[in-house]
Design a protein around this motif. Structure first.
Motif, PDB file in Angstrom:
ATOM      1  N   THR A  55     -10.237  29.354  21.030  1.00 12.89           N
ATOM      2  CA  THR A  55      -8.981  29.371  20.284  1.00 12.89           C
ATOM      3  C   THR A  55      -8.069  28.267  20.807  1.00 12.89           C
ATOM      4  OG1 THR A  55      -9.138  31.770  19.975  1.00 12.89           O
ATOM      5  CG2 THR A  55      -6.979  30.751  19.620  1.00 12.89           C
ATOM      6  N   TRP A  56      -7.547  27.464  19.863  1.00 14.19           N
ATOM      7  CA  TRP A  56      -6.597  26.404  20.208  1.00 14.19           C
ATOM      8  C   TRP A  56      -5.237  26.724  19.597  1.00 14.19           C
ATOM      9  CZ3 TRP A  56      -6.594  22.260  23.429  1.00 14.19           C
ATOM     10  CH2 TRP A  56      -7.810  21.829  23.946  1.00 14.19           C
ATOM     11  N   LYS A  57      -4.185  26.436  20.395  1.00 13.58           N
ATOM     12  CA  LYS A  57      -2.818  26.642  19.936  1.00 13.58           C
ATOM     13  C   LYS A  57      -2.003  25.387  20.224  1.00 13.58           C
ATOM     14  CE  LYS A  57      -2.691  31.647  20.882  1.00 13.58           C
ATOM     15  NZ  LYS A  57      -2.004  32.704  21.662  1.00 13.58           N
ATOM     16  N   ALA A  58      -1.100  25.094  19.286  1.00 15.14           N
ATOM     17  CA  ALA A  58      -0.067  24.085  19.536  1.00 15.14           C
ATOM     18  C   ALA A  58       1.210  24.877  19.743  1.00 15.14           C
ATOM     19  CB  ALA A  58       0.053  23.130  18.359  1.00 15.14           C
ATOM     20  N   ASN A  59       1.467  25.159  20.997  1.00 15.23           N
ATOM     21  CA  ASN A  59       2.506  26.149  21.324  1.00 15.23           C
ATOM     22  C   ASN A  59       3.776  25.956  20.493  1.00 15.23           C
ATOM     23  OD1 ASN A  59       0.960  27.480  23.219  1.00 15.23           O
ATOM     24  ND2 ASN A  59       1.731  26.273  24.946  1.00 15.23           N
ATOM     25  N   ARG A 100       3.319  17.761  21.757  1.00 17.50           N
ATOM     26  CA  ARG A 100       3.632  19.026  22.422  1.00 17.50           C
ATOM     27  C   ARG A 100       2.453  19.445  23.293  1.00 17.50           C
ATOM     28  NH1 ARG A 100       5.495  22.856  18.825  1.00 17.50           N
ATOM     29  NH2 ARG A 100       6.084  21.273  17.305  1.00 17.50           N
ATOM     30  N   VAL A 101       2.608  20.554  23.992  1.00 20.30           N
ATOM     31  CA  VAL A 101       1.531  21.093  24.824  1.00 20.30           C
ATOM     32  C   VAL A 101       0.593  21.923  23.940  1.00 20.30           C
ATOM     33  CG1 VAL A 101       0.952  22.614  26.749  1.00 20.30           C
ATOM     34  CG2 VAL A 101       2.965  21.126  26.894  1.00 20.30           C
ATOM     35  N   HIS A 102      -0.709  21.617  24.030  1.00 19.07           N
ATOM     36  CA  HIS A 102      -1.736  22.368  23.308  1.00 19.07           C
ATOM     37  C   HIS A 102      -2.514  23.232  24.308  1.00 19.07           C
ATOM     38  CE1 HIS A 102      -0.676  19.402  20.310  1.00 19.07           C
ATOM     39  NE2 HIS A 102      -1.445  20.013  19.411  1.00 19.07           N
ATOM     40  N   GLN A 103      -2.777  24.463  23.925  1.00 22.48           N
ATOM     41  CA  GLN A 103      -3.409  25.427  24.823  1.00 22.48           C
ATOM     42  C   GLN A 103      -4.752  25.879  24.243  1.00 22.48           C
ATOM     43  OE1 GLN A 103      -1.315  29.141  25.298  1.00 22.48           O
ATOM     44  NE2 GLN A 103      -2.244  29.556  27.308  1.00 22.48           N
ATOM     45  N   VAL A 104      -5.751  25.956  25.122  1.00 24.51           N
ATOM     46  CA  VAL A 104      -7.070  26.439  24.734  1.00 24.51           C
ATOM     47  C   VAL A 104      -7.385  27.717  25.510  1.00 24.51           C
ATOM     48  CG1 VAL A 104      -8.216  24.967  26.453  1.00 24.51           C
ATOM     49  CG2 VAL A 104      -9.514  25.843  24.483  1.00 24.51           C
ATOM     50  N   GLU A 105      -7.999  28.671  24.851  1.00 27.85           N
ATOM     51  CA  GLU A 105      -8.401  29.935  25.472  1.00 27.85           C
ATOM     52  C   GLU A 105      -9.861  30.212  25.113  1.00 27.85           C
ATOM     53  OE1 GLU A 105      -5.803  33.000  24.237  1.00 27.85           O
ATOM     54  OE2 GLU A 105      -4.050  32.229  25.328  1.00 27.85           O
ATOM     55  N   CYS A 116     -11.505  31.604  30.487  1.00 29.76           N
ATOM     56  CA  CYS A 116     -10.597  30.606  31.073  1.00 29.76           C
ATOM     57  C   CYS A 116      -9.584  30.169  30.029  1.00 29.76           C
ATOM     58  CB  CYS A 116     -11.371  29.402  31.619  1.00 29.76           C
ATOM     59  SG  CYS A 116     -12.159  28.402  30.336  1.00 29.76           S
ATOM     60  N   SER A 117      -8.591  29.426  30.502  1.00 34.92           N
ATOM     61  CA  SER A 117      -7.573  28.847  29.614  1.00 34.92           C
ATOM     62  C   SER A 117      -7.069  27.546  30.236  1.00 34.92           C
ATOM     63  CB  SER A 117      -6.414  29.824  29.390  1.00 34.92           C
ATOM     64  OG  SER A 117      -5.767  30.094  30.622  1.00 34.92           O
ATOM     65  N   GLY A 118      -6.509  26.688  29.406  1.00 34.94           N
ATOM     66  CA  GLY A 118      -6.007  25.402  29.905  1.00 34.94           C
ATOM     67  C   GLY A 118      -4.962  24.810  28.965  1.00 34.94           C
ATOM     68  N   ASN A 119      -4.137  23.954  29.523  1.00 35.01           N
ATOM     69  CA  ASN A 119      -3.080  23.295  28.753  1.00 35.01           C
ATOM     70  C   ASN A 119      -3.314  21.791  28.727  1.00 35.01           C
ATOM     71  OD1 ASN A 119      -1.743  25.762  28.342  1.00 35.01           O
ATOM     72  ND2 ASN A 119      -0.596  25.534  30.258  1.00 35.01           N
ATOM     73  N   VAL A 120      -3.108  21.214  27.556  1.00 35.19           N
ATOM     74  CA  VAL A 120      -3.258  19.770  27.368  1.00 35.19           C
ATOM     75  C   VAL A 120      -1.941  19.223  26.818  1.00 35.19           C
ATOM     76  CG1 VAL A 120      -4.512  17.916  26.221  1.00 35.19           C
ATOM     77  CG2 VAL A 120      -5.716  20.001  26.929  1.00 35.19           C
ATOM     78  N   ASN A 121      -1.380  18.249  27.521  1.00 38.31           N
ATOM     79  CA  ASN A 121      -0.136  17.619  27.074  1.00 38.31           C
ATOM     80  C   ASN A 121      -0.481  16.435  26.162  1.00 38.31           C
ATOM     81  OD1 ASN A 121       2.466  16.740  26.773  1.00 38.31           O
ATOM     82  ND2 ASN A 121       2.650  15.902  28.832  1.00 38.31           N
ATOM     83  N   LEU A 122      -0.161  16.574  24.872  1.00 34.85           N
ATOM     84  CA  LEU A 122      -0.472  15.531  23.895  1.00 34.85           C
ATOM     85  C   LEU A 122       0.763  14.663  23.652  1.00 34.85           C
ATOM     86  CD1 LEU A 122      -2.298  14.178  21.804  1.00 34.85           C
ATOM     87  CD2 LEU A 122      -1.585  15.936  20.153  1.00 34.85           C
TER      88      LEU A 122
END
Length: 313
Positions: A55-59, A100-105, A116-122
């Motif tokens: 699952t990907w989110k664009a917070n 923005r920060v994108h989050q993967v779960e 796991c989960s992680g944040n990516v700064n785009l």
């Protein structure tokens, strides 16, 4: 006893799972830079099980989910993004709002266990346009039309100049001012972002700092010469008008002065030296004669006396 042991193991497993879910971080690359209106991929750096749920989110907005080899996007990202089986996310036609920060779960697709989960700064960057260079004395200003430029630097004949070789006077998000005193050669101002760069070149010759002084002096000298020429032209015109005044004007002026002084007779002004004196005909014209002369002219001529002739014998 066996039931109590199984229950204890289950509780320990749940605790470890919850603890692991808080501390487990996915292997992602951050930050990621993308060009405006282009595509960018947020990579996932670790291997996943085939039954993983991604699952990907664009917070705070959800982009979509990948599960059982099927990508299910949300309506707002339909056709704009895609999640792959390896966990990577590709966004098409980047917008400024994608910065923005994108989050993967990652979850287990069967049990729903959090892996796991992680944040990516785009970061979304504009394609840099060719900067413009303006020169004011020894100050060189390099300006880019973009809203933001990560870095400016100056090259001389292809070599990057250090901060010790060139002095920076001022700098902001899209422009920089250098003091290039005593620097000559081909100067290239480069505007640089992480993804691209653009530059402009200007040729600086020796003594460029004196160029403005020479221009100002030349303009000032030309202005003074123009004023002198106009003054000389006006003087010549006035003098020519005075030279061409006719004797009639002078005679009228003399007559006017005579009338003011109550004089009945006035001498006429002398004719110009350029005009010839009229020849004396022996008699003055009636119009120009005095009253005494007119009376004399009106008298009949006296007869000549008769002379006696003596006959000689």
């Amino acid at each position: 006893m066996n039931n109590k042991g199984s229950l204890l193991e289950f509780i320990i497993f749940i605790c470890l799972s919850l603890t692991g879910s808080e501390d487990s971080k996915c292997d992602v690359i951050t930050p990621v830079y993308g060009l405006l209106n282009a595509s960018v991929t947020l990579h996932f750096g670790q291997a996943l099980k085939p039954n993983s749920s991604i699952t990907w989110k664009a917070n705070p907005f959800k982009i979509g989910n990948f599960k059982d080899n099927e990508y299910l996007p949300t309506p707002s990202y339909q056709g704009r993004a895609k999640i792959f089986s390896n966990g990577s996310l590709t966004i098409f036609s980047l917008r400024t709002t994608d910065k923005r920060v994108h989050q993967v779960e990652i979850h287990d697709g069967r049990t729903g266990q959090h892996i796991c989960s992680g944040n990516v700064n785009l970061q979304v960057l504009e394609k840099l346009k060719t900067p413009t260079i303006t020169l004011n004395g020894t100050f060189l200003t390099c300006t880019a039309e973009n809203l933001y430029v990560e870095r400016f630097y100056l090259k001389k004949d292809g070599k990057v100049l250090s901060d010790k070789e060139v002095k920076i006077i001022n700098k902001n998000n899209n422009s920089i001012v250098y003091d290039i005193q005593q620097i000559t050669g081909n100067l290239e101002c480069v505007a640089n972002n992480t993804l691209n760069e653009n530059s402009a070149v200007i040729l600086m010759q020796k003594g460029h700092e004196q160029l403005n002084i020479y221009i100002i002096a030349s303009v000032a000298g030309g202005g003074v010469l123009l004023v002198l020429c106009i003054a000389l032209l006006i003087y010549c015109i006035v003098r020519q008008q005075k030279h061409h005044r006719t004797p009639v004007y002078e005679e009228m002026a003399v007559t006017h002065r005579c009338q003011q002084n109550h004089q009945h007779t006035c001498k006429k002004p002398h004719a110009s030296t350029n005009q010839r004196e009229p020849q004396n005909t022996g008699r003055k014209s009636r119009a120009n004669a005095t009253p005494r002369e007119q009376q004399v002219q009106e008298r009949p001529p006296r007869p000549k006396p008769r002379t006696k002739t003596v006959l000689q014998r």
